[in-house]
Design an enzyme around this catalytic site. Structure first.
Site, PDB file in Angstrom:
ATOM      1  N   TRP A 163      68.670  14.608 142.243  1.00  0.00           N
ATOM      2  CA  TRP A 163      68.053  14.149 143.465  1.00  0.00           C
ATOM      3  C   TRP A 163      68.976  13.205 144.242  1.00  0.00           C
ATOM      4  O   TRP A 163      69.761  12.460 143.655  1.00  0.00           O
ATOM      5  CB  TRP A 163      66.780  13.387 143.137  1.00  0.00           C
ATOM      6  N   VAL A 166      68.645   9.421 143.380  1.00  0.00           N
ATOM      7  CA  VAL A 166      68.970   9.019 142.007  1.00  0.00           C
ATOM      8  C   VAL A 166      70.352   9.527 141.611  1.00  0.00           C
ATOM      9  O   VAL A 166      71.312   8.768 141.528  1.00  0.00           O
ATOM     10  CB  VAL A 166      67.898   9.548 141.014  1.00  0.00           C
ATOM     11  N   CYS A 167      70.457  10.826 141.375  1.00  0.00           N
ATOM     12  CA  CYS A 167      71.695  11.406 140.852  1.00  0.00           C
ATOM     13  C   CYS A 167      72.867  11.286 141.816  1.00  0.00           C
ATOM     14  O   CYS A 167      74.026  11.271 141.400  1.00  0.00           O
ATOM     15  CB  CYS A 167      71.463  12.865 140.476  1.00  0.00           C
ATOM     16  N   VAL A 168      72.561  11.204 143.119  1.00  0.00           N
ATOM     17  CA  VAL A 168      73.597  10.989 144.131  1.00  0.00           C
ATOM     18  C   VAL A 168      73.778   9.509 144.417  1.00  0.00           C
ATOM     19  O   VAL A 168      74.899   8.976 144.363  1.00  0.00           O
ATOM     20  CB  VAL A 168      73.259  11.747 145.431  1.00  0.00           C
TER      21      VAL A 168
END
Length: 262
Positions: A163, A166-168
């Protein structure tokens, strides 16, 4: 990049200070960068004008968690567009010899494996590196991932993933804090809602991270049609925009018709 970041900060956070890239040299597998393709420009850009755009010769593409399970939670962009832009982004990097580092969080769990077409493209690319994580939510908390980035010797990170918030956002913020120049490709990323994506974009812009689109990265990497590989770049525009592909088709057919009429 610096002027772009200043305008974003003013609009979204009222900030004016931009983190400057830190000189960095290392290299387990550092690639020799191609020079920027400026020969086809009628005016050589000044140093300031060049600095306003991102530098593909200093860039690394980080593709984070484009996983089929996570795709089912994405609501701020269509899955078709997300997949198309992610694939185009990877091909842009390959065309420009930009190193690609990719990863997946818990690919054997509910988040699912990497999307098939991306996995197939990158597994066939000897220069693309897959980094397996050990459960870390942020790829920047994984030692192998950070070491792979450092080994390129490059300081500009082009990031996309799922996401966005979050992940980015997590590795983008962490890398920026450590002196990297970071751009986030918003339309090759996805999140659980538009609100989540917008909040992440605002947070990242306030930290000096520039949100861009796949088409922006393509155009800033391409720079000019006055180059011998122009047709290859034209094909990439068609992948980013189906409409542009139609434009190319109609132009080619018109040229064929004109030649037949001669």
């Amino acid at each position: 990049m610096k002027s772009l970041k200043k305008s974003l900060l003013a609009a979204l956070a009222g900030a004016s200070m931009i983190m400057q890239p830190v000189a960095f040299t290392t290299a387990a597998y550092a690639q020799e960068a191609k020079p920027l393709h400026l020969e086809g420009l009628s005016k050589e850009p000044t140093e300031a004008a060049n600095a306003a755009l991102y530098d593909p010769t200093d860039a690394v593409l980080l593709l984070l968690d484009h996983q089929t399970g996570l795709f089912q939670t994405v609501n701020d962009i269509s899955i078709e567009e997300l997949r198309r832009n992610t694939m185009a982004l990877a091909k842009i990097a390959q065309q420009a010899d930009i190193p690609i580092i990719y990863t997946a969080s818990e690919p054997n769990g509910s988040n699912g494996p990497l999307m098939d077409d991306l996995a197939e493209l990158l597994e066939a690319d000897e220069d693309a590196q897959y980094i397996a994580r050990q459960g870390e939510v942020s790829s920047w908390d994984n030692a192998d991932f950070v070491e792979a980035v450092e080994a390129t010797g490059r300081k500009t990170l082009v990031i996309a993933g799922v996401w966005t918030s979050v992940c980015v956002a997590f590795p983008a913020l962490q890398a920026t804090a450590e002196g990297y120049d970071v751009v986030v490709v918003m339309d090759a990323s996805g999140d659980v809602s538009k609100l989540a994506a917008d909040a992440a974009m605002t947070r990242m812009a306030a930290a000096g991270i520039a949100p861009v689109t796949t088409n922006t990265i393509l155009s800033e990497t391409h720079r000019t049609w006055n180059r011998p590989d122009a047709a290859d770049w034209g094909a990439l525009y068609g992948e980013v925009s189906p409409g542009y592909h139609a434009v190319t088709e109609s132009f080619n057919r018109a040229q064929e018709a004109a030649k037949s009429a001669e």
